[in-house]
Design an enzyme around this catalytic site. Sequence first.
Site, PDB file in Angstrom:
ATOM      1  N   GLY A   1      -8.319   9.001   6.611  1.00 22.01           N
ATOM      2  CA  GLY A   1      -8.284   7.637   7.129  1.00 22.01           C
ATOM      3  C   GLY A   1      -6.926   7.336   7.725  1.00 22.01           C
ATOM      4  O   GLY A   1      -6.138   8.241   7.975  1.00 22.01           O
ATOM      5  N   ASN A   2      -6.680   6.065   8.024  1.00 19.49           N
ATOM      6  CA  ASN A   2      -5.352   5.667   8.512  1.00 19.49           C
ATOM      7  C   ASN A   2      -5.026   4.268   8.007  1.00 19.49           C
ATOM      8  O   ASN A   2      -5.854   3.631   7.373  1.00 19.49           O
ATOM      9  CB  ASN A   2      -5.290   5.774  10.040  1.00 19.49           C
ATOM     10  CG  ASN A   2      -6.247   4.828  10.722  1.00 19.49           C
ATOM     11  OD1 ASN A   2      -6.092   3.608  10.656  1.00 19.49           O
ATOM     12  ND2 ASN A   2      -7.264   5.376  11.366  1.00 19.49           N
ATOM     13  N   ARG A   3      -3.812   3.803   8.302  1.00 18.96           N
ATOM     14  CA  ARG A   3      -3.310   2.563   7.701  1.00 18.96           C
ATOM     15  C   ARG A   3      -3.684   1.287   8.452  1.00 18.96           C
ATOM     16  O   ARG A   3      -3.131   0.234   8.189  1.00 18.96           O
ATOM     17  CB  ARG A   3      -1.788   2.632   7.569  1.00 18.96           C
ATOM     18  CG  ARG A   3      -1.314   3.711   6.631  1.00 18.96           C
ATOM     19  CD  ARG A   3       0.201   3.640   6.468  1.00 18.96           C
ATOM     20  NE  ARG A   3       0.714   4.868   5.878  1.00 18.96           N
ATOM     21  CZ  ARG A   3       0.621   5.156   4.585  1.00 18.96           C
ATOM     22  NH1 ARG A   3       0.045   4.317   3.752  1.00 18.96           N
ATOM     23  NH2 ARG A   3       1.103   6.292   4.127  1.00 18.96           N
TER      24      ARG A   3
END
Length: 223
Positions: free
Chosen positions: A29-31
């Site tokens: 995933g990412n932030r």
Amino acid sequence: AVPGQLKGKQVLITAGPTYEPIDPVRFIGNRSSGKMGFALAQAAQEAGAEVILIAGPVSLPTPTGVQRVNVETAQQMLDAVTAEANHSDIFISCAAVADYSPAKVEANKIKKTTHDKLILELEPTTDIVSSVTSQPDLTLFVVGFAAETRHIADYAREKMQRKKLDMIAANQVGEGQGFAVDDNALQVFWTGGEQLLPLAPKSQLARDLMTLIIERFYAKNST
Ligand code: C5P
């Protein structure tokens, strides 16, 4: 944006990250927090539009009057966008879509082994915004985003051309700006113009960006 300016128009927005599963318990995933996309959905709704918000996994309340579709993976986001794109007037691609996803999702949790390296094979995801803009007879006004750590203007302009966007909103990420923070600044480019939207809370920034989008949308559609 002026209330009612987008009456009768449908605005499609993607927001948040995507999660690409590795096995039943893990993902890549990412932030991205989804805050900018959700704020844009609210601003478009306030301008009178019918808003469809395709949201990746985020913990944000749905803005009042906005129709939300929850997705998890880049593929699911692509499918949801494809289903809505041809009857929308404006598409704002704000999501931080994963560029790669695991080539194979393990059916069972991957166990630790005695080997010290685990190699994951990744394959590129489909570029959602480009898949929309590459359709023939496109009438949609398309806005993309670019999060960059340097050379913002050059990268953004290049991205706008390559992805055939009408407008791109670029932001510098890192140092308390951009991802998963409340304040942001945007450098916005379109063919023949640009404007800096200075550091502000994302709710304010979203209204300012929506004002610009509405202006350019009607400018494009009056010629
Ligand atoms: O190439 P880059 O990821 O920096 O481009 C960002 C823009 O492209 C954003 O508007 C983002 O929503 C969109 N994008 C997309 N599908 C992808 C990757 C990026 O729609 N797979």
